[in-house]
Design a protein around this motif. Structure first.
Motif, PDB file in Angstrom:
ATOM      1  N   GLU A   1      -0.922 -16.619   6.361  1.00  0.00           N
ATOM      2  CA  GLU A   1       0.556 -16.122   6.428  1.00  0.00           C
ATOM      3  C   GLU A   1       1.160 -16.911   7.675  1.00  0.00           C
ATOM      4  O   GLU A   1       0.486 -16.781   8.703  1.00  0.00           O
ATOM      5  CB  GLU A   1       0.730 -14.727   6.741  1.00  0.00           C
ATOM      6  CG  GLU A   1       0.687 -14.038   5.342  1.00  0.00           C
ATOM      7  CD  GLU A   1       0.784 -12.557   5.211  1.00  0.00           C
ATOM      8  OE1 GLU A   1       0.445 -12.160   6.567  1.00  0.00           O
ATOM      9  OE2 GLU A   1       0.978 -11.942   4.453  1.00  0.00           O
TER      10      GLU A   1
ATOM     11  N   ILE B   1       0.721  -1.324  -0.129  1.00  0.00           N
ATOM     12  CA  ILE B   1      -0.188   0.047   0.090  1.00  0.00           C
ATOM     13  C   ILE B   1       0.921   1.120   0.103  1.00  0.00           C
ATOM     14  O   ILE B   1       1.959   1.249   0.565  1.00  0.00           O
ATOM     15  CB  ILE B   1      -0.963   0.002   1.286  1.00  0.00           C
ATOM     16  CG1 ILE B   1      -1.918  -1.153   1.355  1.00  0.00           C
ATOM     17  CG2 ILE B   1      -1.514   1.324   1.399  1.00  0.00           C
ATOM     18  CD1 ILE B   1      -2.859  -1.198   2.547  1.00  0.00           C
TER      19      ILE B   1
ATOM     20  N   TYR C   1       3.870 -16.161  11.333  1.00  0.00           N
ATOM     21  CA  TYR C   1       3.310 -14.990  11.062  1.00  0.00           C
ATOM     22  C   TYR C   1       3.838 -13.678  11.448  1.00  0.00           C
ATOM     23  O   TYR C   1       3.917 -12.730  10.599  1.00  0.00           O
ATOM     24  CB  TYR C   1       1.757 -15.132  11.782  1.00  0.00           C
ATOM     25  CG  TYR C   1       0.728 -14.088  11.519  1.00  0.00           C
ATOM     26  CD1 TYR C   1       0.149 -13.823  10.454  1.00  0.00           C
ATOM     27  CD2 TYR C   1       0.671 -12.906  12.376  1.00  0.00           C
ATOM     28  CE1 TYR C   1      -0.747 -12.722  10.243  1.00  0.00           C
ATOM     29  CE2 TYR C   1       0.089 -11.761  12.114  1.00  0.00           C
ATOM     30  CZ  TYR C   1      -0.609 -11.648  10.851  1.00  0.00           C
ATOM     31  OH  TYR C   1      -1.410 -10.448  10.501  1.00  0.00           O
ATOM     32  N   VAL C   2       4.083 -13.742  12.632  1.00  0.00           N
ATOM     33  CA  VAL C   2       4.833 -12.584  13.531  1.00  0.00           C
ATOM     34  C   VAL C   2       5.931 -12.198  12.398  1.00  0.00           C
ATOM     35  O   VAL C   2       6.357 -11.213  12.020  1.00  0.00           O
ATOM     36  CB  VAL C   2       5.178 -12.685  14.799  1.00  0.00           C
ATOM     37  CG1 VAL C   2       6.036 -11.444  15.058  1.00  0.00           C
ATOM     38  CG2 VAL C   2       3.928 -12.974  15.611  1.00  0.00           C
ATOM     39  N   ARG C   3       7.041 -12.925  12.303  1.00  0.00           N
ATOM     40  CA  ARG C   3       8.253 -12.894  11.238  1.00  0.00           C
ATOM     41  C   ARG C   3       7.769 -12.476   9.979  1.00  0.00           C
ATOM     42  O   ARG C   3       8.384 -11.199   9.563  1.00  0.00           O
ATOM     43  CB  ARG C   3       8.872 -14.210  11.142  1.00  0.00           C
ATOM     44  CG  ARG C   3       9.943 -14.540  12.473  1.00  0.00           C
ATOM     45  CD  ARG C   3      10.931 -15.337  12.133  1.00  0.00           C
ATOM     46  NE  ARG C   3      10.385 -16.684  11.921  1.00  0.00           N
ATOM     47  CZ  ARG C   3      10.103 -17.705  12.959  1.00  0.00           C
ATOM     48  NH1 ARG C   3      10.435 -17.628  14.131  1.00  0.00           N
ATOM     49  NH2 ARG C   3       9.636 -18.785  12.484  1.00  0.00           N
TER      50      ARG C   3
ATOM     51  N   ASN D   1       5.187 -10.654   8.980  1.00  0.00           N
ATOM     52  CA  ASN D   1       4.695  -9.112   9.171  1.00  0.00           C
ATOM     53  C   ASN D   1       5.368  -8.334   9.646  1.00  0.00           C
ATOM     54  O   ASN D   1       5.042  -7.167   9.547  1.00  0.00           O
ATOM     55  CB  ASN D   1       3.164  -9.365   9.632  1.00  0.00           C
ATOM     56  CG  ASN D   1       2.281  -9.990   8.604  1.00  0.00           C
ATOM     57  OD1 ASN D   1       2.261  -9.608   7.647  1.00  0.00           O
ATOM     58  ND2 ASN D   1       1.872 -11.328   8.915  1.00  0.00           N
ATOM     59  N   ALA D   2       6.426  -8.768  10.397  1.00  0.00           N
ATOM     60  CA  ALA D   2       7.352  -7.750  11.065  1.00  0.00           C
ATOM     61  C   ALA D   2       8.207  -7.099  10.078  1.00  0.00           C
ATOM     62  O   ALA D   2       8.952  -6.156  10.238  1.00  0.00           O
ATOM     63  CB  ALA D   2       8.265  -8.535  12.365  1.00  0.00           C
ATOM     64  N   LEU D   3       8.311  -7.732   8.951  1.00  0.00           N
ATOM     65  CA  LEU D   3       9.660  -7.569   8.099  1.00  0.00           C
ATOM     66  C   LEU D   3       9.023  -7.482   6.621  1.00  0.00           C
ATOM     67  O   LEU D   3       9.529  -8.029   5.927  1.00  0.00           O
ATOM     68  CB  LEU D   3      10.799  -8.360   8.271  1.00  0.00           C
ATOM     69  CG  LEU D   3      11.334  -8.209   9.388  1.00  0.00           C
ATOM     70  CD1 LEU D   3      12.475  -9.151   9.532  1.00  0.00           C
ATOM     71  CD2 LEU D   3      12.135  -6.900   9.615  1.00  0.00           C
ATOM     72  N   TYR D   4       7.749  -6.895   6.342  1.00  0.00           N
ATOM     73  CA  TYR D   4       7.191  -6.917   4.946  1.00  0.00           C
ATOM     74  C   TYR D   4       7.558  -5.741   3.937  1.00  0.00           C
ATOM     75  O   TYR D   4       8.251  -6.098   2.798  1.00  0.00           O
ATOM     76  CB  TYR D   4       5.813  -7.039   4.944  1.00  0.00           C
ATOM     77  CG  TYR D   4       5.077  -7.278   3.670  1.00  0.00           C
ATOM     78  CD1 TYR D   4       5.483  -8.367   2.860  1.00  0.00           C
ATOM     79  CD2 TYR D   4       3.954  -6.468   3.245  1.00  0.00           C
ATOM     80  CE1 TYR D   4       4.736  -8.493   1.616  1.00  0.00           C
ATOM     81  CE2 TYR D   4       3.342  -6.534   2.100  1.00  0.00           C
ATOM     82  CZ  TYR D   4       3.863  -7.650   1.310  1.00  0.00           C
ATOM     83  OH  TYR D   4       3.245  -7.828   0.323  1.00  0.00           O
ATOM     84  N   THR D   5       7.773  -4.679   4.557  1.00  0.00           N
ATOM     85  CA  THR D   5       8.113  -3.522   3.313  1.00  0.00           C
ATOM     86  C   THR D   5       9.572  -3.122   3.677  1.00  0.00           C
ATOM     87  O   THR D   5      10.377  -2.603   2.322  1.00  0.00           O
ATOM     88  CB  THR D   5       7.443  -2.180   3.478  1.00  0.00           C
ATOM     89  OG1 THR D   5       7.690  -1.542   4.940  1.00  0.00           O
ATOM     90  CG2 THR D   5       6.115  -2.381   3.168  1.00  0.00           C
ATOM     91  N   THR D   6      10.127  -3.380   4.915  1.00  0.00           N
ATOM     92  CA  THR D   6      11.523  -2.703   4.870  1.00  0.00           C
ATOM     93  C   THR D   6      12.486  -3.904   5.087  1.00  0.00           C
ATOM     94  O   THR D   6      12.311  -5.050   5.216  1.00  0.00           O
ATOM     95  CB  THR D   6      11.871  -2.087   6.325  1.00  0.00           C
ATOM     96  OG1 THR D   6      11.483  -3.029   7.352  1.00  0.00           O
ATOM     97  CG2 THR D   6      11.175  -0.801   6.595  1.00  0.00           C
TER      98      THR D   6
ATOM     99  N   GLU E   1       4.567 -18.238  15.141  1.00  0.00           N
ATOM    100  CA  GLU E   1       5.721 -17.178  15.353  1.00  0.00           C
ATOM    101  C   GLU E   1       6.172 -16.836  13.990  1.00  0.00           C
ATOM    102  O   GLU E   1       6.504 -15.851  13.613  1.00  0.00           O
ATOM    103  CB  GLU E   1       7.083 -18.015  15.757  1.00  0.00           C
ATOM    104  CG  GLU E   1       6.710 -18.237  17.314  1.00  0.00           C
ATOM    105  CD  GLU E   1       7.425 -19.630  17.917  1.00  0.00           C
ATOM    106  OE1 GLU E   1       7.232 -20.544  16.998  1.00  0.00           O
ATOM    107  OE2 GLU E   1       8.032 -19.262  18.814  1.00  0.00           O
TER     108      GLU E   1
END
Lengths: 381, 381
Positions: free
Chosen positions: B255, B112, B372-374, B376-381, B370
């Motif tokens: 995810e 987005i 899922y968290v990984r 989504n913690a690092l999707y754009t950067t 865990e």
């Protein structure tokens, strides 16, 4: 950190053997004088017997003298027996204190579906040593919390002390946690009940950890009048300040959390919408994960906003994280590395301007971490 | 696994360079005949330009010839420019196919807030080779999905083929994902639109991965009539079967998910309540974590049920997991080790009987891990 209770209150705790860890798990909070009280309890339809009993006492409208709390067992979904056990817990506390059973509120927190070992409660109550301090009580009511949560304020010479537990299953619709706020101010039951609902809506109900609402939670406000009257407006502000501080601490200590998130929504059409928007953002699993990863992924904030159902035009919205403008009707150029660096703090603030009106609202939450999953994947087995 | 499209449909994809990975990311689905269509789109208020345009076409009520989809960029929250880019994408597809631009639907999925590189879309479209197979299309529309999702059915000689993508931001209120179901049955636009909303409510809207509703999602049903008429009732059943199968696959491929959860609620007062109860259980972060840990913690199922707001009496509720009775108005004795063992499967079924009425509902979800968290913690950067 000894926290002295307001005049006329005493508290204490003991190890009754309910928590498998052997830590303190049975606590009493007592007022020497009959106190006026206000109370907001969980909306969960599978509410525990303690909640049903508390609601009945609330409607009866009498005074309150004491609260007895056990941690480690929620006494919820324990069938008919659960109601009898809850009653026995109240009776044992009334006997211990020499007060009418109708003036004793019960609260339970912990595992669901396991019968409460009420004989341990009955055996433990006489052993509780009551002191003018909140600390033993604050520690005994914890479950997966890492730290006790207390806060205090003063108004016109009266004192207000709040004690709470939080951690998992933290989400609006009341049912946030256990919170006990006591004061020696003299305030009528009617006035207390009038102000408490609004304060709870602006504080405890604006905390979200994981979107689950517990079966056992309640927020109690108790005033025993030992100090005498105080001006009402500053009193409301002081109580709200204590509740807000407890709300922040509950969010910060969410299961597995590494940081506290404060979401402030301004420029909303109504206060209700501002609060709802803030809550939805604070509760978004995708944004909570990004927060954990220090990722300034404002698209997820905007998407969560879109899910909240509040009125806004995406072309007029502005979003800041840690004071850095990221979006204003469209993506803004910003230094991604610097923004990520700014998020590496124990407290992260999100500011959203809806550009619709004048109303504001705040919500508190935490990041979603691998630790949350680990804690909750292995809680009972 | 070559999946042949129904008569008169062709599809294809290419690498336009939108996904940083260089994988196929631009896809076309085309009907040789003008097709009747039905469409349900996201309720998210920050909906993307493609959704606004699709709704406008829907209201106009004309036929549909093609869908152009890009993956890797949602073209959402990209300001005024986003609307122009979406229009350019439709025009480029119309030009490529020689059909009116009003008969081309657009869909975008991905990050987005980043402007869509529309010139890459324009350059890529002429390179797409159209074939009678769904596979290239099904692969190109994926983002964080691990596997393509297709399903098929036959009814009275007509064929129905569904293609979907899912993964994150999967939650009811439409806005589930991208789903395209095409058939060569001859069905009027009016009839299609009448049945599609209900089917979507019982299938795609009953999938929950993380409670977040995306800005870009849509479910399309397209019938080009190349085969001719079919009896309506079996047709509805067949379309629903395809949609249900896609819904299951979306949940299974959530995810970070390691398992598919199916929640069936029976004995509800109304179908709406049954579906809502099932969805709330499937969406509970606490129960999803327990599922991941193979922990038969039925208290969390009951607590989630209590949050759903549906009518029930905890003393009449029954809960089974993998066919093992765990709760019936109170805790049942069960072998915890055996129950945990039974949960160590790729598919786990939860059955809840509310004991209130005759209505049923199903929802699909996955475990919270865990992973899922990984992700989504690092999707754009």
């Amino acid at each position: 950190m000894a926290m002295r209770l307001p005049r006329g209150f005493r508290a204490g705790a003991t190890r009754a053997g309910i928590k498998p860890s052997g830590k303190p798990d049975l606590a009493l909070l007592v007022s020497g004088l009959p106190a006026s009280w206000a109370y907001v309890a969980t909306q969960n339809r599978a509410a525990a017997p303690s909640i049903h009993r508390g609601r009945a006492l609330y409607v009866q409208g009498g005074a309150l003298r004491a609260v007895v709390v056990n941690a480690g067992n929620a006494n919820c979904a324990t069938g008919e027996r659960g109601f009898l056990d809850d009653r026995r817990m109240a009776e044992a506390a009334a006997l211990r204190l020499g007060v009418p059973v109708e003036e004793v509120l019960t609260a339970s927190t912990g595992v669901i579906g396991v019968p409460l070992p009420v004989e341990k409660v009955e055996a433990g109550l006489p052993q509780i040593e009551l002191t003018p301090y909140a600390d033993a009580f604050a520690e005994a009511i914890l479950t997966t919390d890492l730290v006790p949560k207390v806060a205090e304020a003063e108004v016109g010479g009266a004192r207000i002390v709040g004690i709470a537990k939080g951690s998992g299953m933290i989400h609006p619709n009341m049912a946030t946690m256990l919170a006990f706020v006591v004061t020696d101010a003299l305030v009528s039951q009617e006035a207390l009940r009038e102000i408490w609902r609004g304060i709870v809506d602006r504080t405890f109900n604006q905390v979200t950890v994981d979107g689950d609402t517990s079966t056992n939670d309640l927020a109690l406000l108790m005033a025993n009048g030992a100090h005498g009257e105080v001006p009402l407006e500053p009193f409301v502000e002081a109580v709200e300040g204590v509740a807000r501080e407890l709300a922040r601490r509950i969010a910060r200590d969410g299961e597995g959390a590494t940081k506290l998130m404060t979401v402030r929504v301004v420029g909303a059409a109504t206060e209700e919408e501002a609060r709802r928007a803030a809550r939805t953002i604070a509760g978004s699993a995708l944004w909570k994960s990004a927060l954990y990863g220090n990722d300034p992924n404002w698209g997820r904030i905007l998407a969560a906003l879109g899910n909240s159902g509040v009125r806004f035009d995406p072309l007029r919205v502005r979003i800041q994280v840690q004071g850095i403008p990221l979006y204003a009707g469209g993506a803004l150029p910003f230094d991604r590395e610097a923004a990520s660096q700014a998020m590496r703090r124990e407290e992260v603030e999100v500011l959203v301007d809806l550009g619709e009106g004048q109303a504001e609202g705040v919500a508190w939450g935490c990041d979603l971490t691998e630790g949350y999953v680990r804690i909750n994947a292995l809680y009972t087995t």
